[in-house]
Structure formats: structure tokens, C-alpha cells
Design an enzyme around this catalytic site. Structure first.
Site, PDB file in Angstrom:
ATOM      1  N   SER A  53      42.175  30.530  51.375  1.00  0.00           N
ATOM      2  CA  SER A  53      42.065  31.773  50.622  1.00  0.00           C
ATOM      3  C   SER A  53      41.168  31.561  49.418  1.00  0.00           C
ATOM      4  O   SER A  53      41.259  30.544  48.742  1.00  0.00           O
ATOM      5  CB  SER A  53      43.462  32.226  50.158  1.00  0.00           C
ATOM      6  OG  SER A  53      43.387  33.393  49.382  1.00  0.00           O
ATOM      7  N   LYS A  67      44.389  43.578  45.968  1.00  0.00           N
ATOM      8  CA  LYS A  67      43.588  43.667  44.748  1.00  0.00           C
ATOM      9  C   LYS A  67      43.478  45.129  44.319  1.00  0.00           C
ATOM     10  O   LYS A  67      43.541  46.019  45.161  1.00  0.00           O
ATOM     11  CB  LYS A  67      42.182  43.097  44.996  1.00  0.00           C
ATOM     12  CG  LYS A  67      42.149  41.693  45.589  1.00  0.00           C
ATOM     13  CD  LYS A  67      42.560  40.646  44.594  1.00  0.00           C
ATOM     14  CE  LYS A  67      42.444  39.247  45.205  1.00  0.00           C
ATOM     15  NZ  LYS A  67      42.817  38.186  44.265  1.00  0.00           N
ATOM     16  N   LYS A  77      49.795  40.034  50.709  1.00  0.00           N
ATOM     17  CA  LYS A  77      50.339  39.081  49.730  1.00  0.00           C
ATOM     18  C   LYS A  77      50.290  39.643  48.315  1.00  0.00           C
ATOM     19  O   LYS A  77      49.307  40.257  47.911  1.00  0.00           O
ATOM     20  CB  LYS A  77      49.529  37.783  49.794  1.00  0.00           C
ATOM     21  CG  LYS A  77      49.801  36.776  48.697  1.00  0.00           C
ATOM     22  CD  LYS A  77      48.841  35.601  48.781  1.00  0.00           C
ATOM     23  CE  LYS A  77      48.968  34.683  47.586  1.00  0.00           C
ATOM     24  NZ  LYS A  77      48.503  35.317  46.335  1.00  0.00           N
ATOM     25  N   HIS A  93      52.353  29.530  46.493  1.00  0.00           N
ATOM     26  CA  HIS A  93      51.066  29.557  45.805  1.00  0.00           C
ATOM     27  C   HIS A  93      51.003  28.370  44.849  1.00  0.00           C
ATOM     28  O   HIS A  93      52.015  27.965  44.287  1.00  0.00           O
ATOM     29  CB  HIS A  93      50.881  30.872  45.046  1.00  0.00           C
ATOM     30  CG  HIS A  93      49.453  31.119  44.663  1.00  0.00           C
ATOM     31  ND1 HIS A  93      48.869  30.482  43.585  1.00  0.00           N
ATOM     32  CD2 HIS A  93      48.490  31.901  45.207  1.00  0.00           C
ATOM     33  CE1 HIS A  93      47.602  30.872  43.487  1.00  0.00           C
ATOM     34  NE2 HIS A  93      47.344  31.723  44.463  1.00  0.00           N
TER      35      HIS A  93
END
Length: 498
Positions: A379, A175, A201, A294
Site C-alpha cells: 500500500s 480518502k 480501510k 498498520h
């Protein structure tokens, strides 16, 4: 048309519209081992009988159309048609039914999730006679499963590649998800891996934007992987997102990742599409790459209870199409997911044989006939206080992924990774010693924090953070287990953090 032609075409054919249930509702039908079975949640329009609604679903998702056509006489409808063979009312819901439909195997192309979904969840979902329609579950027969490669490697091969056993794997989504330069992005990857995580990731919407082109990101992340491996002695990885606008570009990125020698890449399988995903899964198996999946866009499809496709179906489709990991919700974090439902599709991802269990939303017994399993990824809104619950719920064969729960640590990225690794090791050790994580989880974390200042700081920052919202998608009342104690597992973990 000549009179002769008109006469021949009319033999045995009566034009017009007839009720679907006359042809497609067959309550006496005995399903075959080779049939694909589907459970649909059907909400008919007022005045439409449930038998007609269920038959319409069977017809419009197989051989039927709105009117009788003379070309029906050129084939065997009894061989190819879908059949609605059972209908049950949903208790507690007005005018809602579960319609069970059986499809002959010959209706579907071998090894193609794309073709499977085009029929079963195609135009029928826009049928006007239905107010709403949801596909709750599919039974994939062994004869059809065997036409798929499935996951590139599977759980056991992944553990062997990484040389990591006896615990869940730890990850972190970098992030902010958008806006970092490639070099700063690689720095964050290095700090997290050096701090003790197994994986980092790319976020799902990181592809190749002006602020960070894919090739630059791949290079800096590969450098971070190799540097952290050299310093820790552990195998590390970063999910390099290969999702792209074309299959050719996607495979070019996968090829570059292979040339860099990294262990794992990533794909957004719903936005990217099943054809692209299956192609990428085949490439990964042939070239020794693990594939992280994802599920971006899934909630558009699966979140509403009366219309769409349940995630357990999307999970089964992914296992057929191919992926070594897939995001599955957390139960305790910020994203949607009731505990029993989540555990149901987690088993469908990992286990080789899963019995029918309506208390977990599983409508059919599923035999995967040794198709490799998929690791669920927890997650979304999780932190160190969740670690006991996550360890208890997901077990060893899972990835626990902390984005903000790593990068939001007050001391920085590496201490955030240290805190998560210490919390995980403490929970695994306590579990192996026979301690009850549900009852003692908070105490286990507090005790570990006494000898890890990084964990103690994380505990202080996130001690009040909870996401207490009721899930939208829940079990039907007639499917729920009768529990002596209605407290959820999450409640037990969040008792006292003092």
C-alpha cells in the site's frame, strides 16, 4: 557499616570498573538451540574497540551495568548473561560492525514482546560508548515461539472465511483520510466494495475525532458492507480501526464491531503498543475477528541504516504479538523498500521456515514451528500500471491496497475499483497461462483496457506516475547478490506504456 559486615561483603568482590569484554565477549561460545540470537549493527565511538562495543551491547541489554556490583555474587552470571560471540566488519562502511549476541531464554517473560524489546532494544540504544546502534535481525527459538499465540487466524483461515482463493486480495484506503462525515465515509466504502474490491480501510489516524465519532463510522461502514455483499454475492470487509487511548476503550470498540457482525478490525500496533496489540489479537481469535495491522511510526524506528530497529525485526515481533495483515511496503510505490529486503521480511511473515540468506538481509534461520502466517499488505502510491509488478513480487497471499489509485479515478470511486479488479484478474489469468509478467506486464494491462473502459481511463490518468527515488535502507555491499542484469524488476515494468 560494622567491620564484620564490611569484611563479609568484601569477600570475592573487587569494586571498580572493568572492561565489558572481559566478561561479555566470548568468541568461543557455541550457541544453543534455545538462545535468542541478535545481530546488531554497531558504530563505536572513536577509540572504542569493536570487541568492547559488542560486549557492551551484550552486557547492557542483559545482566551488566557500568560498574562491578557485589550482588553479582548472589546469582549465576554465566547462566543469565548475554554473550557477544562474533563480530564482523561491514565492508564499505567506516568503523561499522555486525555484533552477534546470544541471550539465554530465561531472561525473557513467556509470551511478552513487551518484555523482549525492553531488554534487547532498551537503554542500550542510548549508551554513550556507541555512536549508533541498530538491531538488524533476531532469531526467535522454537521454545520461545511456542509461548505466543501469534496471529488470531492466519492466511489459510482468512481465505476460508472470505471464500477467496487463487489471487491477491484487493483493498482501498478511504480518502481524504480525515474530515469526512460518517455517512459520506460509508458511501465511499460502499462504492469501492460494490465496484469489486474485497476490503476498504480506515486510515491509521482515523480513530474517534469530532468530525466522525467511531460508533457512527462503524454503523455506516457495516451498512455499506452488507449492502455490497447482497449486491455482489461476495464476502466484503472494512478495516474498522479500533485503536484508542486506552486498552479498555480499544476492546470496547472491538466488541461493538463483533456485535455488528463485521469480519475484520484494525490496530496501529506501534503507536498502540505491543501489550495492547497482543490483548486485541487474543480477543480477535476468541471472537472470530480478523485483525489488520498498520505500522504507523515504523519509519521513525527503522528507516535509518545505522541506528534503530530494522523492519524485519518489527515484522517478527508482530507475528509473535498477533495480526493477520501488516503493511510491508510496495517496492514500486511511494514508500521506502528495496526489493530484496522487502521480499526477505515478506517471507518471514508468511512462511513457516526461512533459511538464513544475507542477500535478502536475513541473518538467521527462522523456524516458526507452525505459528500462523501474516499476509503482507502492499500500500502506498500504487495504481493499475503497478499491478503486474505487484502480482509478480507479492504472489497470491497478499493484499494489494490502492487508495488514491482507486478514489482518484476520473469517473469516481466505483469505476476506480472496477479498474483495479479488472487489472488484477487480467494479471492473474496471464500468469496462470504462463506469460511473463515482467516482460509482458504493460501489454497485458493495455489489452485488458480494450474491453474495460474503466481500466483504460485509469491507465491514461496514471501513465506517467512514478516514484524513482533510491531507498535509504539498502543491503551492505558484501550481502548483495551478483546479478548479470542490474535492471530492477520495476524498470522492466515501466518500459513503454504508450
Amino acid at each position: 557499616m560494622s567491620p564484620q559486615t564490611e569484611t563479609k561483603a568484601s569477600v570475592g568482590f573487587k569494586a571498580g570498573v572493568k572492561d565489558y569484554k572481559l566478561t561479555y565477549y566470548t568468541p568461543d561460545y557455541e550457541t544453543k538451540d534455545t538462545d535468542i540470537l541478535a545481530a546488531f549493527r554497531v558504530t563505536p565511538q572513536p577509540g572504542v574497540p569493536p570487541e568492547e562495543a559488542g560486549a557492551a551491547v551484550a552486557a547492557e541489554s542483559s545482566t551488566g551495568t557500568w560498574t562491578t556490583v557485589w550482588t553479582d555474587g548472589l546469582t549465576s552470571l554465566d547462566r543469565y548473561k548475554g554473550r557477544c560471540y562474533r563480530i564482523e566488519r561491514v565492508i564499505g562502511e567506516k568503523d561499522q560492525y555486525i555484533a552477534y549476541v546470544a541471550y539465554p531464554l530465561d531472561l525473557f517473560e513467556e509470551g511478552s514482546v513487551t518484555n523482549l524489546f525492553t531488554s534487547i532494544v532498551g537503554n542500550v540504544f542510548g549508551f554513550k560508548a556507541l555512536r549508533a546502534l541498530r538491531l538488524e535481525d533476531l532469531r526467535i527459538p522454537p521454545a520461545y515461539t511456542k509461548t505466543f499465540q501469534g496471529p488470531p487466524h492466519g492466511i489459510q483461515v482468512e481465505r476460508d472465511k472470505l471464500n477467496k482463493y487463487g489471487r491477491p486480495l484487493l483493498g482501498c484506503t478511504i480518502k481524504p483520510k480525515l474530515g469526512l462525515s460518517a455517512k459520506n465515509y460509508g458511501r465511499a466504502v460502499y462504492e469501492c466494495l460494490r465496484g469489486g474490491l474485497d476490503f476498504t480501510k480506515d486510515d491509521e489516524n482515523v480513530n474517534s475525532q469530532p468530525f466522525m465519532r467511531w460508533r457512527d463510522r462503524f454503523l455506516f461502514c457495516a451498512e455499506a458492507i452488507y449492502k455490497s455483499q447482497a449486491e455482489t454475492g461476495e464476502i466484503k470487509g472494512h478495516y474498522l480501526n479500533a485503536t484508542a487511548g486506552t486498552c479498555e476503550e480499544m476492546l470496547k470498540r472491538a466488541f461493538f464491531a463483533r456485535e455488528l457482525g463485521v469480519p475484520i478490525i484494525m490496530h496501529d500496533y506501534l503507536t498502540g503498543g505491543f501489550t495492547a496489540n497482543t490483548s486485541l489479537a487474543h480477543y480477535c481469535r476468541e471472537n472470530g475477528l480478523l485483525l489488520h495491522i498498520h505500522r504507523a511510526m515504523h519509519a521513525v524506528i527503522d528507516r535509518q541504516k545505522n541506528h534503530g530497529i530494522h523492519f524485519r525485526v518489527l515484522a517478527k515481533a508482530l507475528r509473535l504479538s498477533g495480526g493477520d495483515h501488516i503493511h510491508s511496503g510496495t517496492v514500486v510505490g511511494k514508500l521506502e523498500g528495496e526489493r530484496e529486503i522487502t521480499l526477505g521480511f515478506v517471507d518471514l511473515l508468511r512462511d513457516d521456515f526461512v533459511e538464513q540468506d544475507r542477500s535478502r538481509g536475513i541473518y538467521f534461520t527462522q523456524d516458526w514451528v507452525s505459528l500462523p502466517g501474516v499476509m503482507p499488505v502492499a500500500s502506498g502510491g500504487i495504481h493499475v500500471w503497478h499491478m503486474p509488478a505487484l502480482t509478480e513480487i507479492f504472489g497470491d497471499d497478499s493484499v494489494l491496497q490502492f487508495g488514491g489509485g482507486t478514489l482518484g479515478h476520473p469517473w469516481g470511486n466505483a469505476p476506480g475499483a472496477v479498474a483495479n479488479r479488472v487489472a488484477l484478474e487480467a494479471c492473474v489469468q496471464a500468469r496462470n497461462e504462463g506469460r511473463d509478467l515482467a516482460q509482458e506486464g504493460n501489454d497485458i494491462i493495455r489489452q485488458a483496457g480494450k474491453w474495460s473502459p474503466e481500466l483504460a481511463a485509469a491507465c491514461e490518468v496514471w501513465k506517467e506516475i512514478r516514484f524513482d527515488f533510491k531507498p535509504v535502507d539498502t543491503l551492505d555491499p558484501n550481502d548483495k547478490k551478483q546479478r548479470d542484469n542490474e535492471d530492477t524488476l520495476a524498470d522492466k515494468f515501466f518500459g513503454d506504456k504508450g
